[in-house]
Enzyme design. Structure first.
Site, PDB file in Angstrom:
ATOM      1  N   LYS A 185      -4.454   1.434  -6.800  1.00  0.00           N
ATOM      2  CA  LYS A 185      -4.147   2.401  -7.866  1.00  0.00           C
ATOM      3  C   LYS A 185      -2.907   3.222  -7.519  1.00  0.00           C
ATOM      4  O   LYS A 185      -1.997   3.368  -8.329  1.00  0.00           O
ATOM      5  CB  LYS A 185      -5.334   3.361  -8.083  1.00  0.00           C
ATOM      6  CG  LYS A 185      -6.570   2.687  -8.621  1.00  0.00           C
ATOM      7  CD  LYS A 185      -7.670   3.689  -8.876  1.00  0.00           C
ATOM      8  CE  LYS A 185      -8.161   4.378  -7.615  1.00  0.00           C
ATOM      9  NZ  LYS A 185      -8.710   3.477  -6.586  1.00  0.00           N
ATOM     10  N   THR A 186      -2.906   3.756  -6.307  1.00  0.00           N
ATOM     11  CA  THR A 186      -1.773   4.586  -5.916  1.00  0.00           C
ATOM     12  C   THR A 186      -0.509   3.730  -5.849  1.00  0.00           C
ATOM     13  O   THR A 186       0.577   4.147  -6.247  1.00  0.00           O
ATOM     14  CB  THR A 186      -2.064   5.268  -4.563  1.00  0.00           C
ATOM     15  OG1 THR A 186      -3.282   6.003  -4.701  1.00  0.00           O
ATOM     16  CG2 THR A 186      -0.957   6.214  -4.172  1.00  0.00           C
TER      17      THR A 186
ATOM     18  N   ASP B  26      -2.583  10.669 -10.298  1.00  0.00           N
ATOM     19  CA  ASP B  26      -3.453   9.950  -9.361  1.00  0.00           C
ATOM     20  C   ASP B  26      -4.785  10.697  -9.248  1.00  0.00           C
ATOM     21  O   ASP B  26      -4.865  11.884  -9.568  1.00  0.00           O
ATOM     22  CB  ASP B  26      -2.780   9.889  -7.975  1.00  0.00           C
ATOM     23  CG  ASP B  26      -3.340   8.748  -7.110  1.00  0.00           C
ATOM     24  OD1 ASP B  26      -4.277   8.056  -7.558  1.00  0.00           O
ATOM     25  OD2 ASP B  26      -2.832   8.546  -5.988  1.00  0.00           O
ATOM     26  N   GLU B  27      -5.833  10.025  -8.799  1.00  0.00           N
ATOM     27  CA  GLU B  27      -7.151  10.644  -8.579  1.00  0.00           C
ATOM     28  C   GLU B  27      -7.619  11.388  -9.832  1.00  0.00           C
ATOM     29  O   GLU B  27      -8.139  12.513  -9.761  1.00  0.00           O
ATOM     30  CB  GLU B  27      -7.098  11.622  -7.389  1.00  0.00           C
ATOM     31  CG  GLU B  27      -6.552  11.031  -6.092  1.00  0.00           C
ATOM     32  CD  GLU B  27      -7.577  10.210  -5.309  1.00  0.00           C
ATOM     33  OE1 GLU B  27      -8.716  10.068  -5.788  1.00  0.00           O
ATOM     34  OE2 GLU B  27      -7.213   9.687  -4.241  1.00  0.00           O
TER      35      GLU B  27
ATOM     36  N   GLN C 113     -15.398   7.650  -7.024  1.00  0.00           N
ATOM     37  CA  GLN C 113     -14.847   8.533  -5.997  1.00  0.00           C
ATOM     38  C   GLN C 113     -14.703   9.958  -6.499  1.00  0.00           C
ATOM     39  O   GLN C 113     -13.873  10.724  -6.002  1.00  0.00           O
ATOM     40  CB  GLN C 113     -13.497   8.010  -5.515  1.00  0.00           C
ATOM     41  CG  GLN C 113     -13.607   6.679  -4.793  1.00  0.00           C
ATOM     42  CD  GLN C 113     -12.283   6.261  -4.196  1.00  0.00           C
ATOM     43  OE1 GLN C 113     -11.815   6.836  -3.216  1.00  0.00           O
ATOM     44  NE2 GLN C 113     -11.647   5.268  -4.787  1.00  0.00           N
TER      45      GLN C 113
ATOM     46  N   ARG D 120     -12.391   4.115   3.540  1.00  0.00           N
ATOM     47  CA  ARG D 120     -11.139   4.495   4.212  1.00  0.00           C
ATOM     48  C   ARG D 120     -10.774   3.474   5.287  1.00  0.00           C
ATOM     49  O   ARG D 120      -9.653   3.416   5.765  1.00  0.00           O
ATOM     50  CB  ARG D 120     -11.241   5.882   4.888  1.00  0.00           C
ATOM     51  CG  ARG D 120     -11.466   7.073   3.981  1.00  0.00           C
ATOM     52  CD  ARG D 120     -10.549   7.100   2.809  1.00  0.00           C
ATOM     53  NE  ARG D 120     -11.184   6.506   1.633  1.00  0.00           N
ATOM     54  CZ  ARG D 120     -10.501   6.071   0.571  1.00  0.00           C
ATOM     55  NH1 ARG D 120      -9.207   6.161   0.523  1.00  0.00           N
ATOM     56  NH2 ARG D 120     -11.125   5.536  -0.464  1.00  0.00           N
TER      57      ARG D 120
HETATM   58  P1  ATP Z   1      -8.063   4.754  -3.171  1.00  0.00           P
HETATM   59  O1  ATP Z   1      -9.080   4.537  -4.242  1.00  0.00           O
HETATM   60  O2  ATP Z   1      -8.696   4.823  -1.830  1.00  0.00           O
HETATM   61  O3  ATP Z   1      -7.113   5.848  -3.482  1.00  0.00           O
HETATM   62  P2  ATP Z   1      -6.097   2.892  -4.151  1.00  0.00           P
HETATM   63  O4  ATP Z   1      -6.750   2.141  -5.260  1.00  0.00           O
HETATM   64  O5  ATP Z   1      -5.178   3.979  -4.512  1.00  0.00           O
HETATM   65  O6  ATP Z   1      -7.208   3.380  -3.118  1.00  0.00           O
HETATM   66  P3  ATP Z   1      -3.931   1.903  -2.569  1.00  0.00           P
HETATM   67  O7  ATP Z   1      -3.972   2.957  -1.525  1.00  0.00           O
HETATM   68  O8  ATP Z   1      -2.853   1.940  -3.586  1.00  0.00           O
HETATM   69  O9  ATP Z   1      -5.360   1.807  -3.274  1.00  0.00           O
HETATM   70  O10 ATP Z   1      -3.915   0.473  -1.904  1.00  0.00           O
HETATM   71  C1  ATP Z   1      -4.804   0.131  -0.852  1.00  0.00           C
HETATM   72  C2  ATP Z   1      -4.112  -0.767   0.154  1.00  0.00           C
HETATM   73  O11 ATP Z   1      -3.893  -2.048  -0.402  1.00  0.00           O
HETATM   74  C3  ATP Z   1      -2.769  -0.242   0.558  1.00  0.00           C
HETATM   75  O12 ATP Z   1      -2.565  -0.518   1.913  1.00  0.00           O
HETATM   76  C4  ATP Z   1      -1.821  -1.046  -0.320  1.00  0.00           C
HETATM   77  O13 ATP Z   1      -0.555  -1.144   0.259  1.00  0.00           O
HETATM   78  C5  ATP Z   1      -2.514  -2.386  -0.384  1.00  0.00           C
HETATM   79  N1  ATP Z   1      -2.213  -3.136  -1.613  1.00  0.00           N
HETATM   80  C6  ATP Z   1      -2.414  -2.742  -2.877  1.00  0.00           C
HETATM   81  N2  ATP Z   1      -2.064  -3.693  -3.759  1.00  0.00           N
HETATM   82  C7  ATP Z   1      -1.628  -4.755  -3.026  1.00  0.00           C
HETATM   83  C8  ATP Z   1      -1.129  -6.055  -3.346  1.00  0.00           C
HETATM   84  N3  ATP Z   1      -0.993  -6.476  -4.592  1.00  0.00           N
HETATM   85  N4  ATP Z   1      -0.791  -6.860  -2.322  1.00  0.00           N
HETATM   86  C9  ATP Z   1      -0.928  -6.437  -1.054  1.00  0.00           C
HETATM   87  N5  ATP Z   1      -1.385  -5.244  -0.681  1.00  0.00           N
HETATM   88  C10 ATP Z   1      -1.739  -4.396  -1.659  1.00  0.00           C
HETATM   89 MG    MG Z   2      -5.215   6.036  -4.106  1.00  0.00          MG
END
Ligand code: ATP
Ligand code: MG
Length: 719
Positions: free
Chosen positions: A35-36, A220-221, A251, A603
């Site tokens: 997402k981020t 975000d969030e 979350q 995490r």
């Molecule tokens: P959270 O819910 O914990 O905030 P999130 O959904 O925001 O998580 P991110 O932090 O954006 O997730 O991504 C999680 C991990 O996966 C990061 O290390 C990111 O670089 C990696 N990642 C995300 N998308 C891809 C992708 N398409 N290919 C490879 N790595 C990815």
């Molecule tokens: Mg995130």
């Protein structure tokens, strides 16, 4: 134009979201699904491909650290700095707006932000001045009431007492508190958001300006926005704005601070054209860790429901360690950290997470003894230390003489012969004349006080005036340096010969370095000193001053939201601690704790440890504890117990078996039995486990709450 850097590292669903046309977008997805990452790439896409100017973007994140990281990643993708991009927390952005438009917000230009400690002190003072009994009207409850109203967007004028006398009193205290803040130009955290909302609501031209300016909003969030934050976004978006929000209902962990996960549904109503994208592939964790997280969260009833998967390896099993007590737990964590570091890993890749801040102390002691550098993120904060707040109070007075909370803090610190009676006389004068303490001090020094007291007060007023004069042309760092010396604080702490005094002097010196490395970025809107003071107040709510060096990371699970680490420890996995005692009886509360556990587990990228202590001393009390029910909710296949002890009992699952044998051994004891304890009074037995001398019972006492007791020492009378 080659847009590969922006697009090549995205999957189909992510790419669809990143490149979508300008329309409202809701990305709902589980932990670690990117997402981020989608937000970062969306910003880069808008700037680089669509040609949106960076100043037309507004990005909201949850912590200052996340904001800094997001800016860094956008810049890395674009290969250029994006200084004019507004990116920050809701509080940080609201603050920025209020500084720019202080007049329209009806604030004095040099208004000061007060943190929650200052706020509490102000409330205590208010009660005292109104001669209200603070055991009947508990300051923390009043603080909670006021902030909760503000979080809902409500001023005291909006509140109705419904004929309830207690509520009427609360409302009138809210009103009195508001007046006190108004007079001193003080703005608390909740006020930042509320004012920023009113600023736009009441100034249509200003709102129109920002609506034109911020054509794209990125959030975000999103699941953790509270009512006033949502209202603020809604106002800014209007009918034509394009909000792009990402979040995860699983979350949502700030319900206790007014966050409403229902905003996800509300968003779909408010923006019926919104596109919804789901991301289901997790890129962060091993299949084992993800499996554990999925199984745990499946126990919650109120969920939107989604299925996270990974095509990564299974990875190692989750290691579970049952410690004898909190020291054994800390020793275990430290030994594992040491192995990890010895294997050539980076310290900053390891995080030790816990439910409540107080748990960090024992872990910190262990880390210090072991010589492992660590950082507590969001715990003992630099800007919250007493001596730092003293120094900041002097600086605040230099900037604004009417800042009552700063005045009270340092009027007699270091001691200068201004006693409680004199201060009380000033307070009486402020009440009678609706003026600040500063003015009151001047007035009573000339006509009420005896000459000794008057001289002491005048000396203080002169000191502040002369500090203001002497620092007026100096740059920020020299101002701070001057203030800590001229105020007498350095000498005061030097006289305190012990370790503490020395640490305090060091901290004050550190404040000068903090000022030195501080870069003001609102220079047009406010003086560097005011900006530094605001930064200190906002920062105190969060991380520490120094950078993120190579240290083991310690933090609460709440502060860990959005972050990721190759190695994670979840400590204190005990019922009563996690899930927290307060939440156990309340189903909604228990689900929120479970979401927090889900955040904790997710995490971890590669290795996850969970630890619990059978006996724990916390807040000065010893308690026997029971492994967290969350451990039992993770299927066996994912967990491996590693306690090097013969008498291993698989927690929770074996409890049922041992319960019956324990009950057989003690004929009088049965579940539901009423008992009396010499100290805790009457209660009912809820649970029983262990054998022989180790048999322990969980008793719910009528007044003392639920406790685990060792049966052979407890001397319970059966009733
Ligand atoms: P959270 O819910 O914990 O905030 P999130 O959904 O925001 O998580 P991110 O932090 O954006 O997730 O991504 C999680 C991990 O996966 C990061 O290390 C990111 O670089 C990696 N990642 C995300 N998308 C891809 C992708 N398409 N290919 C490879 N790595 C990815
Ligand atoms: Mg995130």
């Amino acid at each position: 134009m080659d847009v590969s850097p922006i697009l090549e590292s995205l999957n189909d669903a992510q790419r669809q979201a990143v490149t979508s046309p300008a329309e409202p977008m809701l990305v709902i997805a589980g932990a670690g699904s990117g997402k981020t990452r989608v937000l970062v790439h969306r910003a880069a896409w808008l700037i680089d491909v669509v040609g949106i100017a960076p100043q037309s973007l507004l990005a909201v994140t949850f912590t200052n650290k996340a904001a800094a990281e997001m800016r860094g990643r956008i810049e890395a993708l674009l290969g250029m700095p994006v200084n004019h991009l507004w990116i920050g927390t809701f509080h940080g952005l609201a603050h920025r707006l209020l500084r720019r438009h202080w007049r329209e917000a009806r604030l004095p230009q040099n208004f000061q932000i007060i943190d929650s400690d200052d706020q509490l002190r102000l409330i205590k003072r208010l009660l005292k001045s109104l001669e209200i009994d603070d055991s009947r009207w508990v300051p923390r409850e009043i603080q909670y009431f006021i902030n909760a109203q503000k979080d809902e967007g409500l001023r005291h004028q909006h509140l109705d007492d419904d004929g309830d006398l207690d509520r009427r009193q609360m409302i009138s205290l809210y009103a009195a508190y508001a007046e006190l803040c108004e007079r001193g130009g003080l703005v608390d955290f909740a006020e930042l958001l509320l004012r920023a909302h009113e600023l736009w609501r009441d100034n249509p031209e200003l709102l129109a300006h920002y609506r034109r300016r911020f054509s794209h909003l990125l959030v975000d969030e999103f699941q953790d926005t509270n009512a006033i934050q949502y209202a603020w976004l809604r106002l800014l978006a209007g009918d034509t704005g394009v909000p792009f929000v990402v979040g995860d209902d699983d979350q949502s962990i700030y319900r206790w601070r007014g966050a409403r996960v229902e905003h996800i549904l509300r968003f779909q109503k408010d923006f019926p054209a919104a596109k919804i994208v789901k991301l289901e592939q997790n890129y962060r964790s091993t299949a084992t860790i993800l499996g554990a997280a999925n199984a745990l969260i499946a126990n919650n009833n109120s969920r939107m429901g989604k299925n996270l998967w990974t095509d990564g390896a299974d990875g190692e099993t989750i290691k579970l360690y049952a410690a004898y007590n909190e020291r054994d737990e800390a020793d275990f964590v430290i030994a594992r950290l040491r192995d990890w570091i010895d294997q050539g890993n980076v310290r900053a890749d390891a995080a030790v997470l816990y439910r409540s801040n107080a748990q960090s102390r024992v872990l910190e002691e262990g880390l210090i003894n072991a010589g492992i550098p660590y950082r507590v993120y969001g715990g003992l904060r630099f800007f919250e230390r007493a001596e730092i707040k003293d120094a900041l109070a002097y600086l605040r007075l230099i900037s604004n003489r009417d800042d009552d909370s700063a005045f009270e803090r340092v009027v007699n610190r270091p001691t200068r012969g201004i006693g409680a009676r004199t201060v009380e006389a000033m307070r009486a004068h402020t009440r009678a004349n609706s003026c600040s303490m500063w003015r009151a001090a001047g007035a009573i020094a000339s006509d009420e006080l005896n000459s000794r007291a008057a001289n002491a007060v005048l000396a203080f007023l002169n000191l502040i005036e002369s500090m203001a004069r002497e620092t007026s042309g100096l740059d920020l760092q020299d101002k701070v340096d001057h203030a800590i010396h001229a105020s007498g604080l350095i000498d005061f702490f030097r006289k305190d010969r012990g370790e503490r005094g020395e640490t305090r002097v060091e901290n004050l010196m550190e404040l000068v370095s903090a000022a030195k490395s501080f870069t003001p970025d609102l220079a047009e809107e406010m003086s560097p000193l005011d900006e530094f003071l605001s930064h200190a107040a906002l920062e105190a709510g969060e991380g520490q001053a120094d950078a993120w060096d190579d240290c083991v990371q310690l933090m609460t699970m709440h502060s860990a939201k959005g972050l990721e680490f190759p190695l994670v420890f979840l400590c204190g996995m005990e019922d009563g601690l996690f899930p927290h005692q307060r939440s156990i009886a309340d189903p909604g509360g228990l689900e929120e704790e479970r979401r927090l556990c889900y955040v904790g587990i997710t995490r971890a990228k590669q290795i996850l440890y969970m630890t619990y202590a059978e006996q724990r001393r916390l807040h000065g009390m010893d308690k026997l504890s029971h492994p967290s029910r969350f451990i039992a909710e993770v299927p066996d296949e994912f967990i491996e117990e590693i306690r090097p002890r013969v008498q291993v009992s698989r927690p929770v699952r074996s409890a049922r078996r041992s319960k019956s044998s324990a009950l057989q051994e003690h004929p009088g004891i049965r579940l539901g039995q009423r008992v009396r304890h010499r100290k805790f009074g009457d209660g009912v037995i809820l649970n029983c486990e262990g054998q022989g001398a180790h048999t322990r019972v969980e008793v719910n006492f009528e007044t003392a709450g639920t406790k685990w007791l060792v049966l052979s020492y407890a001397n319970l009378d059966l009733m």
